[in-house]
Design a protein around this motif. Structure first.
Motif, PDB file in Angstrom:
ATOM      1  N   THR A 195      40.925  41.027  36.254  1.00 35.25           N
ATOM      2  CA  THR A 195      40.492  40.034  37.234  1.00 35.25           C
ATOM      3  C   THR A 195      40.794  38.617  36.779  1.00 35.25           C
ATOM      4  O   THR A 195      41.259  37.778  37.556  1.00 35.25           O
ATOM      5  N   GLU A 196      40.535  38.321  35.513  1.00 35.16           N
ATOM      6  CA  GLU A 196      40.718  36.965  34.987  1.00 35.16           C
ATOM      7  C   GLU A 196      41.982  36.831  34.132  1.00 35.16           C
ATOM      8  O   GLU A 196      42.145  35.820  33.443  1.00 35.16           O
ATOM      9  N   LYS A 245      38.594  28.357  33.714  1.00 33.37           N
ATOM     10  CA  LYS A 245      37.552  28.371  34.731  1.00 33.37           C
ATOM     11  C   LYS A 245      36.175  28.403  34.073  1.00 33.37           C
ATOM     12  O   LYS A 245      35.994  29.033  33.025  1.00 33.37           O
ATOM     13  N   MET A 301      32.577  30.552  37.945  1.00 35.82           N
ATOM     14  CA  MET A 301      33.762  30.941  38.709  1.00 35.82           C
ATOM     15  C   MET A 301      34.296  32.285  38.239  1.00 35.82           C
ATOM     16  O   MET A 301      34.744  33.116  39.051  1.00 35.82           O
ATOM     17  N   GLN A 302      34.246  32.542  36.921  1.00 33.15           N
ATOM     18  CA  GLN A 302      34.703  33.834  36.405  1.00 33.15           C
ATOM     19  C   GLN A 302      33.829  34.972  36.926  1.00 33.15           C
ATOM     20  O   GLN A 302      34.332  36.020  37.339  1.00 33.15           O
ATOM     21  N   LYS A 321      32.130  34.997  39.660  1.00 36.43           N
ATOM     22  CA  LYS A 321      32.416  35.157  41.087  1.00 36.43           C
ATOM     23  C   LYS A 321      33.659  36.020  41.302  1.00 36.43           C
ATOM     24  O   LYS A 321      33.698  36.873  42.196  1.00 36.43           O
ATOM     25  N   ASN A 322      34.672  35.814  40.441  1.00 36.05           N
ATOM     26  CA  ASN A 322      35.891  36.625  40.544  1.00 36.05           C
ATOM     27  C   ASN A 322      35.634  38.076  40.152  1.00 36.05           C
ATOM     28  O   ASN A 322      36.165  39.003  40.765  1.00 36.05           O
ATOM     29  N   TYR A 323      34.825  38.277  39.105  1.00 33.90           N
ATOM     30  CA  TYR A 323      34.490  39.643  38.698  1.00 33.90           C
ATOM     31  C   TYR A 323      33.700  40.357  39.799  1.00 33.90           C
ATOM     32  O   TYR A 323      33.793  41.580  39.956  1.00 33.90           O
ATOM     33  N   SER A 378      34.237  40.282  42.854  1.00 32.74           N
ATOM     34  CA  SER A 378      35.151  40.812  43.870  1.00 32.74           C
ATOM     35  C   SER A 378      35.575  42.249  43.575  1.00 32.74           C
ATOM     36  O   SER A 378      36.087  42.938  44.458  1.00 32.74           O
ATOM     37  N   CYS A 379      35.379  42.721  42.335  1.00 30.59           N
ATOM     38  CA  CYS A 379      35.730  44.108  41.983  1.00 30.59           C
ATOM     39  C   CYS A 379      34.786  45.112  42.630  1.00 30.59           C
ATOM     40  O   CYS A 379      35.118  46.295  42.746  1.00 30.59           O
TER      41      CYS A 379
END
Length: 439
Positions: free
Chosen positions: A158-159, A390, A394-395, A397-399, A401-402
């Motif tokens: 993801t990151e 980031k 923010m990290q 938030k991206n995780y 999405s999994c």
């Protein structure tokens, strides 16, 4: 003027890279060879490279390989298939210490199977480092193990700043199963040391046609197909000989075939081979047979072609992208198709309709070269160097999405442990300890 100055800066930029994977020497395989050769070429290009892997037997601690390549064999117990247990948090302190001590800028993880590679990459990202991941394999989408592996890979990537695949088929597979954006994935094929894998026609037996197989004897390498082809062809062609190099859980199948059906005279089982021994086995053959059921990029067929062998292979995964038609017969992953491919190769050999082995070596040398792979990898390192880090929010938030919410707790706990380590083992103390050791 500004453009040329930017190019000159790019050429002069020196990176400090950490290669992280569960798979490295003394274990043998395509991933191990890729990491070693890429590291050696990066060192020649002026970069600093450190390798992090787990212990292999009594090989624990720090070792130095050719050109000063520093390898950390961490005292972590192997859990399954040469991979460590995916705890994610147990090794945070140790991995942080190494990354800071070596002043790492880029963490480059290898292999979707490697738990340690993903763990180091996530810790590196939480420390504000740049991360790259190279995928060496193809996966399905249907069975339970593939679903779990794909979801784990999606979480870990993801990151990730950039991904590398070894074939265009591999890129499509990674984009679909790990849901990585296509513009963040580049295709850089493997390479082979053609100065090591050189032909030697004098080693061949002119009285027979020798088929060489060098592979790990596991299901995905098509060992069942391999056994069926041998059973089909040995009675029909008395002048045919098979040499099989490699070991694995499916070795019993070939041993049973050899002993029970009386094929001792035409089937030789060499067992596990060191990489330095592979060339000496290849040059004895006329044909190289690959029966893989799935393959992102097959190093073995490139090494065989470099030694001048005619290649017969299943056309699965990224294999059709690797060699030109003049060097390979591509078949379906069935016994009938493989037998027909081998028979076509045998006919070419008996009729003399084959390329000169030394010309094959020259052609492979132009197509695949480790320094070319290294230069293309450097471009990726230079491009991600400008990426902004980031914040934790923010990290997370991206995780999110999994779709695996508990993974946020794991990342948060890893971040808290890193903050605790920052208080207990300050960076300046690590730098002082490093200076004292150097002095």
């Amino acid at each position: 003027m500004g453009f040329h100055s930017e190019i000159s800066k790019r050429k002069q930029r020196r990176h400090v890279i950490c290669m992280a994977s569960d798979f490295f020497f003394p274990n043998t395989g395509g991933v191990e060879e890729h990491i070693y050769n890429l590291s050696q070429c990066l060192i020649k290009r002026g970069h600093k490279v450190v390798v992090i892997t787990h212990s292999y037997g009594d090989r624990v601690g720090i070792r130095y390989l050719t050109a000063g390549l520093k390898v950390y064999y961490l005292p972590i117990t192997v859990f399954y298939s040469q991979c460590v247990l995916p705890t994610m948090i147990c090794n945070v302190f140790l991995l942080r210490y190494i990354l800071i001590r070596e002043s790492i800028e880029i963490v480059h993880g290898h292999s979707a199977f490697s738990v340690l590679g993903h763990e180091v990459s996530i810790i590196g990202k939480l420390l504000g480092l740049k991360t790259v991941f190279t995928d060496h394999s193809l996966f399905g989408f249907a069975d339970t193990s593939a679903v779990l592996t794909n979801k784990y890979l999606q979480m870990c990537l993801t990151e990730c700043d950039h991904c590398i695949c070894v074939s265009h088929t591999g890129k499509e597979n990674t984009v679909l199963r790990a849901k990585v954006k296509a513009h963040k994935v580049s295709v850089i094929p493997n390479a082979v040391d053609t100065y090591t894998f050189t032909p030697d026609p004098t080693k061949r037996n002119p009285d027979v046609i020798t088929i060489v197989i060098v592979s790990r004897l596991v299901y995905r390498k098509g060992v069942d197909l391999m056994a069926a082809v041998i059973t089909e062809m040995c009675p029909r062609y008395p002048n045919l000989r098979f040499i099989v190099g490699g070991d694995g859980p499916k070795m019993w199948l070939l041993q049973e075939l050899r002993e029970r059906k009386g094929y001792q005279h035409c089937v030789s089982l060499l067992g596990s081979l060191k990489h330095s021994e592979v060339r000496n086995v290849l040059v004895k053959g006329d044909i190289f047979l690959n029966t893989s059921l799935t393959e992102a990029y097959c190093m073995a067929i490139v090494e065989a072609a470099s030694c001048g062998l005619k290649v017969v292979s299943t056309k699965v995964g990224g294999i059709p992208e690797v060699l030109p038609d003049s060097m390979i017969y591509l078949t379906e992953p069935t016994v009938e198709s493989l037998v027909k491919g081998v028979e076509n190769a045998m006919r070419d050999i008996t009729q003399g309709n084959i390329l000169c082995p030394y010309e094959c070596n020259k052609m492979i040398r132009k197509m695949y070269h480790w320094m070319d792979v290294t230069k293309r990898t450097e471009i990726i390192y230079d491009s991600i160097h400008l990426n902004k880090n980031k914040p934790l929010g923010m990290q997370l938030k991206n995780y999110l999405s999994c779709g695996v919410w508990p993974f946020l707790l794991v990342i948060s706990l890893m971040y808290l442990l890193l903050q605790l380590a920052e208080r207990l083992y300050k960076r300046k103390n690590i730098d002082i300890a490093k200076d004292l050791k150097l002095n």
